[in-house]
Design an enzyme around this catalytic site. Structure first.
Site, PDB file in Angstrom:
ATOM      1  CE  LYS A   8      31.720  34.446  41.514  1.00  0.00           C
ATOM      2  NZ  LYS A   8      31.790  33.294  42.393  1.00  0.00           N
ATOM      3  CD  GLU A  49      34.029  37.620  49.314  1.00  0.00           C
ATOM      4  OE1 GLU A  49      33.984  37.939  48.117  1.00  0.00           O
ATOM      5  OE2 GLU A  49      34.788  36.713  49.729  1.00  0.00           O
ATOM      6  CG  HIS A  97      53.746  62.885  51.733  1.00  0.00           C
ATOM      7  ND1 HIS A  97      54.258  64.146  51.972  1.00  0.00           N
ATOM      8  CD2 HIS A  97      54.326  62.075  52.631  1.00  0.00           C
ATOM      9  CE1 HIS A  97      55.128  64.073  52.969  1.00  0.00           C
ATOM     10  NE2 HIS A  97      55.187  62.829  53.386  1.00  0.00           N
TER      11      HIS A  97
HETATM   12  O1  LIG Z   1      38.618  30.234  45.194  1.00  0.00           O
HETATM   13  P1  LIG Z   1      37.526  30.489  44.213  1.00  0.00           P
HETATM   14  O2  LIG Z   1      36.434  29.480  44.317  1.00  0.00           O
HETATM   15  O3  LIG Z   1      38.063  30.590  42.825  1.00  0.00           O
HETATM   16  O4  LIG Z   1      36.846  31.851  44.576  1.00  0.00           O
HETATM   17  C1  LIG Z   1      37.568  33.048  44.551  1.00  0.00           C
HETATM   18  C2  LIG Z   1      36.838  34.125  45.287  1.00  0.00           C
HETATM   19  O5  LIG Z   1      35.577  34.331  44.717  1.00  0.00           O
HETATM   20  C3  LIG Z   1      34.624  34.573  45.733  1.00  0.00           C
HETATM   21  O6  LIG Z   1      33.822  33.456  45.858  1.00  0.00           O
HETATM   22  C4  LIG Z   1      33.794  35.738  45.392  1.00  0.00           C
HETATM   23  O7  LIG Z   1      33.312  35.599  44.111  1.00  0.00           O
HETATM   24  C5  LIG Z   1      35.439  34.765  46.988  1.00  0.00           C
HETATM   25  O8  LIG Z   1      34.718  34.523  48.125  1.00  0.00           O
HETATM   26  C6  LIG Z   1      36.551  33.838  46.739  1.00  0.00           C
HETATM   27  O9  LIG Z   1      37.641  34.069  47.566  1.00  0.00           O
END
Ligand SMILES: O=P(O)(O)OC[C@H]1O[C@](O)(CO)[C@@H](O)[C@@H]1O
Length: 620
Positions: free
Chosen positions: A533, A399, A428
């Site tokens: 998203k 990321e 394995h």
């Molecule tokens: O802690 P949050 O805001 O729920 O985000 C969870 C995860 O989602 C992300 O933003 C990626 O969508 C990550 O960087 C982060 O760790």
């Protein structure tokens, strides 16, 4: 093991490769990408490693398909290798941690080329630690290093925030473990379970640390909901059974608005309602002040709330309340974790590459993957308790480094792929391919010297313990891979303790930060995640329109089953017909839509309607 930490004589000169080759048209991602200054062995010395990107654009170099990705020229002479091992071995005495880069074949020339770029990276890192806006896109400071030494925080307000949060975490954990804070419906009892709801950086660190460090009989056992999979959530809740009434639910989300986490919370709250329990008295939130989650927890009067800071990214949040609270509740010494991380932070501030274990890792990554992620990093801890380290690193590295654009706006499609589980188990499974198959990786072995707590060992055959086998498997695999030109790094610790785990987290956080500077990208944002998203949101919006259309047809007398084309047309979305088909197939599999004619296997044959007409929804 020798205690030489990089102040020894220079390494034996390795055979530099002078071949220059081109990526050609394989991989469209590279076609339009600018190139990076590449290691000396591929650039014929034409390009200084510290050269500006504009100069670097002149050539594009990398491994060609023709050479099959096989590195030539790795040192094989045992005496020369031994010298290289001794010369380059990094040791952190206080942590009992070693980094061996001898099986990565970088040359002295490469090192010299990289030196000025490392100096620039060290400078950028120092600025970051002083509070510079190191995440320019989001206009944020990047302060995870302050969490383990609040003295470094750029102002007294942040310092107080860090210290107060740590004290609050420790006090709360003590009160829960001692039974001073009791579960509301079990006034004589104690909390026995943690249900942690969170995803990504709000789950991976706590999961890794729980697996690595939780004692066999922790004061509270931990479970995780880290997805919006209803069956997975049901499983976790079912496993808790009656113990739901003594379960502390920690909802972790920096943003406080991540859909998977919200869904997990709603599902858990439903389970509490159905069990006649008061969720609020068992709920804890870890989130940014004033986030949706924070406001919900405040308004509903949850048991406790802990802050997540704007300047700590999810994937570097293990040493914030995100990681420390669940760890402390499991009886893990979090101050030791912080101490280990602080020691590593000190070590990785060295501006001498040989003396800086994170710089050594970044150097090796750059060399092994040509600074463009041309090879994957396989992480193999030979210790069951470190199983989740590779999964944790997957987010931290990918990321952070997987970026489309560099800091100057050039399309670079950077990254470094991470995978792995544990040795010797993986021997394995896929080590066959690593030894003999496609050469698209380098390995990081994680070695733990102490096999068992003292006094528990025994010889299962004369002179040999079970742990000797594990040791033999690691060393054998390292040698066998190297003999076939497969490079590896080894990170060795004495034991898996809170201190060494804290140090390992800090080591890789810093390595990622330095490497990001070397390849000129922002390691601290994640714009790519938003696309998925957003698309998910669009699918759900389309599903609502499909439902409205089907509902209208299903409320007719007689019911009017619709073809996919008809649904798409009535949704004014003929271009989305494939997605509409998938939505309907998913609804049908969950008894929420009925197939009147045809079958899902031949989409054009389908006629679909809803089992029930919902008059309230008719004109939505
Ligand atoms: O802690 P949050 O805001 O729920 O985000 C969870 C995860 O989602 C992300 O933003 C990626 O969508 C990550 O960087 C982060 O760790």
């Amino acid at each position: 093991m020798a205690s030489i930490s990089g102040i020894c004589s220079s390494s034996p000169s390795l055979k530099p490769q002078t071949k220059t080759s081109f990526l050609g048209t394989t991989g469209s991602l590279r076609k339009d990408s600018v190139s990076f200054p590449i290691r000396a062995k591929y650039n014929d010395g034409k390009l200084g490693a510290g050269a500006a990107q504009s100069v670097a654009k002149e050539i594009s170099v990398g491994l060609s398909a023709a050479d099959g990705g096989v590195k030539k020229g790795l040192e094989k002479d045992p005496q020369a290798l031994w010298s290289r091992y001794v010369d380059w071995l990094y040791q952190h005495k206080e942590l009992g941690l070693f980094v061996d880069v001898s099986r990565i074949g970088f040359s002295d020339e490469f090192l010299a080329e990289m030196e000025p770029r490392f100096q620039a990276a060290f400078k950028a890192m120092a600025e970051l630690e002083k509070g510079a806006i190191a995440n320019p896109d989001e206009g944020r400071m990047v302060g995870h290093y302050w969490l383990r030494n609040s003295e470094l925080a750029p102002n007294s307000f942040l310092k107080t925030q860090i210290n107060n949060t740590l004290d609050a975490v420790c006090n709360f954990a003590d009160d829960i473990i001692s039974g001073k804070i009791k579960p509301p419906s079990s006034p004589e009892g104690r909390f026995t379970q943690i249900l942690s709801v969170g995803i990504g950086g709000s789950a991976l660190g706590p999961q890794f640390v729980a697996e690595a460090l939780a004692p066999d009989n922790p004061p509270l056992k931990i479970r995780f909901i880290d997805n919006t999979d209803p069956a997975g959530i049901d499983h976790q809740i079912a496993q808790l059974g009656q113990e739901l009434e003594t379960t502390l639910v920690i909802v972790i989300s920096k943003s406080g608005g991540t859909p998977e986490t919200r869904n997990g919370l709603l599902e858990v709250q439903k389970a509490f309602r159905e069990a006649g329990l008061n969720f609020a008295k068992q709920g804890v939130a870890v989130t940014q002040e004033n986030s949706l989650l924070d406001n919900t927890a405040r308004i509903e009067g949850w048991l406790a709330r802990f802050p997540m800071f704007d300047w700590v990214g999810g994937r570097t949040s293990e040493m914030s309340a995100v990681g420390l609270l669940p760890a402390a509740l499991q009886g893990i010494d979090i101050r030791e974790m912080l101490a280990g991380a602080a020691l590593m932070d000190n070590a990785t501030r060295s501006t001498e590459i040989r003396n800086n274990p994170a710089a050594l890792l970044a150097l090796c990554w750059y060399w092994a993957s040509d600074g463009i992620g041309s090879k994957d990093m396989v992480v193999l801890p030979y210790k069951d308790s470190l199983l989740l380290f590779s999964r944790y690193l997957q987010q931290l590295v990918m990321e952070s480094l997987g970026k489309e654009f560099d800091l100057d706006g050039n399309r670079v499609n950077q990254g470094l792929t991470v995978y792995g589980n544990k040795g010797s188990t993986d021997q394995h499974a896929y080590i066959q391919q690593l030894r003999e198959g496609v050469h698209n990786f380098f390995v990081t072995f994680i070695e733990v010297l102490r096999d068992r707590p003292p006094g528990h060992d025994w010889e299962l055959e004369p002179g040999v313990t079970c742990g000797d086998y594990l040791f033999g498997m690691l060393q054998g695999t390292r040698s066998a891979l190297y003999a076939n030109d497969r490079e590896s790094i080894s990170v060795t610790v004495q034991e898996v303790t809170p201190r060494t785990v804290g140090a390992m987290v800090a080591l890789y956080e810093r390595a990622v930060g330095l490497y990001a500077s070397l390849v000129n990208i922002n390691a601290y944002h994640q714009p790519g995640v938003e696309a998925g998203k957003k698309a998910a949101g669009e699918v759900l919006a389309l599903q609502k329109r499909v439902l409205a259309v089907l509902n209208e047809a299903s409320c007719k007398e007689p019911v009017e089953p619709l073809t996919l084309d008809e649904v798409a047309e009535r949704c004014h979305a003929p271009e989305d017909i494939e997605m509409i088909y998938k939505i309907i197939a998913h609804m049908a599999a969950n008894d929420r839509a009925l197939i009147a004619e045809g079958s899902c296997g031949s989409p054009r044959s389908i006629k679909v309607f809803l089992g029930e007409c919902n008059l309230d929804e008719l004109y939505v």
